[in-house]
Every structure is written in structure tokens, then in C-alpha cells.
Design a protein around this motif. Structure first.
Motif, PDB file in Angstrom:
ATOM      1  N   VAL A  51      45.634  32.080  35.511  1.00 26.82           N
ATOM      2  CA  VAL A  51      47.047  32.278  35.224  1.00 26.82           C
ATOM      3  C   VAL A  51      47.787  31.767  36.456  1.00 26.82           C
ATOM      4  N   LEU A  52      48.646  30.785  36.257  1.00 30.57           N
ATOM      5  CA  LEU A  52      49.282  30.106  37.378  1.00 30.57           C
ATOM      6  C   LEU A  52      50.661  30.701  37.664  1.00 30.57           C
ATOM      7  N   VAL A  53      50.763  31.309  38.819  1.00 32.79           N
ATOM      8  CA  VAL A  53      52.022  31.865  39.315  1.00 32.79           C
ATOM      9  C   VAL A  53      52.078  31.600  40.819  1.00 32.79           C
ATOM     10  N   ARG A  54      53.285  31.660  41.363  1.00 32.74           N
ATOM     11  CA  ARG A  54      53.447  31.454  42.802  1.00 32.74           C
ATOM     12  C   ARG A  54      54.452  32.452  43.356  1.00 32.74           C
ATOM     13  N   LYS A  55      54.189  32.901  44.554  1.00 37.52           N
ATOM     14  CA  LYS A  55      55.159  33.785  45.197  1.00 37.52           C
ATOM     15  C   LYS A  55      56.367  32.993  45.682  1.00 37.52           C
ATOM     16  N   LEU A  56      57.508  33.647  45.728  1.00 38.15           N
ATOM     17  CA  LEU A  56      58.697  33.143  46.405  1.00 38.15           C
ATOM     18  C   LEU A  56      58.745  33.894  47.726  1.00 38.15           C
ATOM     19  N   HIS A  57      58.646  33.170  48.812  1.00 37.65           N
ATOM     20  CA  HIS A  57      58.503  33.870  50.092  1.00 37.65           C
ATOM     21  C   HIS A  57      59.833  34.035  50.807  1.00 37.65           C
ATOM     22  N   PRO A  62      56.311  33.261  55.448  1.00 37.01           N
ATOM     23  CA  PRO A  62      55.659  32.694  54.269  1.00 37.01           C
ATOM     24  C   PRO A  62      54.682  33.626  53.563  1.00 37.01           C
ATOM     25  N   GLU A  63      54.236  34.689  54.235  1.00 42.31           N
ATOM     26  CA  GLU A  63      53.294  35.600  53.605  1.00 42.31           C
ATOM     27  C   GLU A  63      53.975  36.761  52.899  1.00 42.31           C
ATOM     28  N   PHE A  64      55.278  36.925  53.102  1.00 43.36           N
ATOM     29  CA  PHE A  64      55.985  38.069  52.531  1.00 43.36           C
ATOM     30  C   PHE A  64      56.739  37.645  51.276  1.00 43.36           C
ATOM     31  N   ALA A  65      56.345  38.207  50.141  1.00 46.64           N
ATOM     32  CA  ALA A  65      56.937  37.810  48.867  1.00 46.64           C
ATOM     33  C   ALA A  65      58.254  38.536  48.611  1.00 46.64           C
ATOM     34  N   VAL A 126      43.333  39.219  37.379  1.00 50.41           N
ATOM     35  CA  VAL A 126      42.735  39.654  38.634  1.00 50.41           C
ATOM     36  C   VAL A 126      43.333  38.916  39.826  1.00 50.41           C
ATOM     37  N   ASP A 127      43.499  39.652  40.925  1.00 54.53           N
ATOM     38  CA  ASP A 127      43.842  39.056  42.214  1.00 54.53           C
ATOM     39  C   ASP A 127      42.982  39.728  43.276  1.00 54.53           C
ATOM     40  N   ASP A 128      42.935  39.139  44.484  1.00 52.68           N
ATOM     41  CA  ASP A 128      42.089  39.725  45.519  1.00 52.68           C
ATOM     42  C   ASP A 128      42.765  40.883  46.246  1.00 52.68           C
ATOM     43  N   GLY A 129      44.034  41.124  45.942  1.00 51.78           N
ATOM     44  CA  GLY A 129      44.754  42.255  46.497  1.00 51.78           C
ATOM     45  C   GLY A 129      46.237  42.094  46.244  1.00 51.78           C
ATOM     46  N   LEU A 130      46.957  43.206  46.315  1.00 51.40           N
ATOM     47  CA  LEU A 130      48.399  43.181  46.080  1.00 51.40           C
ATOM     48  C   LEU A 130      49.123  43.816  47.263  1.00 51.40           C
ATOM     49  N   ALA A 131      50.058  43.066  47.824  1.00 49.51           N
ATOM     50  CA  ALA A 131      50.903  43.620  48.886  1.00 49.51           C
ATOM     51  C   ALA A 131      52.197  44.151  48.268  1.00 49.51           C
ATOM     52  N   THR A 132      53.065  43.258  47.830  1.00 47.71           N
ATOM     53  CA  THR A 132      54.292  43.689  47.153  1.00 47.71           C
ATOM     54  C   THR A 132      54.086  43.850  45.648  1.00 47.71           C
ATOM     55  N   GLY A 133      53.131  43.125  45.085  1.00 46.75           N
ATOM     56  CA  GLY A 133      52.904  43.131  43.643  1.00 46.75           C
ATOM     57  C   GLY A 133      53.719  42.101  42.886  1.00 46.75           C
ATOM     58  N   ALA A 134      54.574  41.346  43.582  1.00 46.28           N
ATOM     59  CA  ALA A 134      55.471  40.401  42.916  1.00 46.28           C
ATOM     60  C   ALA A 134      54.712  39.340  42.126  1.00 46.28           C
TER      61      ALA A 134
END
Length: 210
Positions: A51-57, A62-65, A126-134
């Protein structure tokens, strides 16, 4: 907490064992989640796709969504975006940039076809982890629009706030750990290397990494 993504995947597969026999579709968010997705698909006797999605940082971080976007252009903007310095014009610039990257990845990873058909299936995102969850919110929205029978979010580790957020967008959240002291996904892995496009392509083809 986890040796690497593969060890995390084995533990996550144990937690998802009740889906074995339902032929689930495992959708991994590239790039880091793809090794985990490959293990889950094998262990749960399902199929692997993306599933293709990208964060807006955030500006200068750049690591904070501050949001995320799917390949159809649907955008989630986090409540903290403005406080993080993300103006409306910044968000628009990010959207344009990330849509171009999503188009590049679709052509590279699954040439000649679009997203997998999820209608009527048990789908595990699935993801390898969620920080903000965005990013996961955007992924779950993209899948939900295509009417799966059941939509599951599966991650080894997440912040408590992210677990609460993504739970509003799926039928079930399977998260092995949601520690109060969460700062970044990588802090919970002894080995957490970046993946390259070639590794994603190989895993989708069913090849084993060295």
C-alpha cells in the motif's frame, strides 16, 4: 526490544495467528515494512502486496510527520501540523513532491498494475512501527475505500497516541508494544537499516535477501 525487523515479524505473526486459514492479504508500507510483510504473508498463508503512502514531513524535520498522502491524493493532516510550522503552502508543496515519489514507486515496484484488489478480503496493513500514526491513517483510508471484509493494522511497536489514532480507522489494531517512553521507531530495534528499492522488488518477487 527487537533484534531486527525479521524477529519482530515472527513475533507479530504469532499475534496474528488467528488469521491463518483466512487467506489474508498483507499490505506492507514501503520500504521498511516489506520484510515484515513478507514473513507475515508466509506464516499466515496469505498474499503479499504494497500500500503506497508517504508522510508529509515538518519543515526542517524530515522524520517528523505532520500528515500523509496516498497515491490517489487523499491527504491526512495531523492536528499538530500548524504548531510544527507546516503552513498551508508547505503542505501543498509536500503533497506535490510526495505524489511524484508515489508514482515513481508504483512504476518501479509493480510495473503495469495498480493497487491489489482488496474487496471482500481480510486485509492486514503492516508497518515496522508508528510514531505519529499519520502514514498508517492514510494507508488504512486507501484500503477502506476499496471495501475489504476486515481491515487490520499490525505493527510491532507504536506510540500510545498512534495506537489510539489508527484504531479509529480499522477494525482491529495488533500492536506488540506501545511504551509510554516512545520517541522513535528505531529505538526499539537493535538493527534497523534502511532498505533500498531493490530489496523491496526482490521481496515482492519472493526472493530471499542475503
Amino acid at each position: 526490544m527487537f533484534t531486527d525487523r525479521l524477529q519482530a515479524a515472527e513475533r507479530l505473526a504469532d499475534a496474528l495467528a488467528h488469521y491463518r486459514g483466512s487467506h489474508p492479504l498483507v499490505l506492507a508500507i514501503p520500504r521498511g515494512a516489506v520484510p515484515i510483510g513478507a514473513v507475515l504473508a508466509q506464516r499466515l498463508e496469505g498474499d503479499l502486496d504494497l500500500v503506497l503512502v508517504r508522510k508529509l514531513h515538518a519543515p526542517h524535520s524530515p522524520e517528523f510527520a505532520v500528515g500523509a498522502i496516498d497515491e490517489a491524493g487523499w491527504t491526512y493532516v495531523a492536528p499538530h501540523a500548524a504548531a510544527a510550522g507546516a503552513t498551508a503552502s508547505w503542505i501543498e508543496e509536500q503533497k506535490e513532491s510526495q505524489l511524484q515519489e508515489l508514482a515513481r514507486r508504483r512504476q518501479l515496484y509493480t510495473p503495469g498494475r495498480g493497487p491489489a484488489d482488496v474487496a471482500g478480503r481480510v486485509v492486514i496493513v503492516v508497518d515496522d512501527g508508528l510514531a505519529t500514526g499519520a502514514t498508517m491513517v492514510a494507508a488504512l483510508h486507501a484500503v477502506r475505500e476499496r471495501r475489504p471484509a476486515r481491515l487490520v493494522c499490525a505493527v510491532p511497536v507504536a506510540s500510545p497516541d498512534a495506537v489510539q489514532l489508527v484504531g479509529q480507522h480499522c477494525d482491529e489494531v495488533v500492536c506488540l508494544a506501545a511504551p509510554a517512553g516512545f520517541a522513535a521507531v528505531g529505538q526499539f530495534y537493535a538493527s534497523f537499516p534502511q532498505l533500498e528499492d531493490e530489496e523491496v522488488i526482490a521481496l515482492l518477487a519472493g526472493e530471499k535477501r542475503d
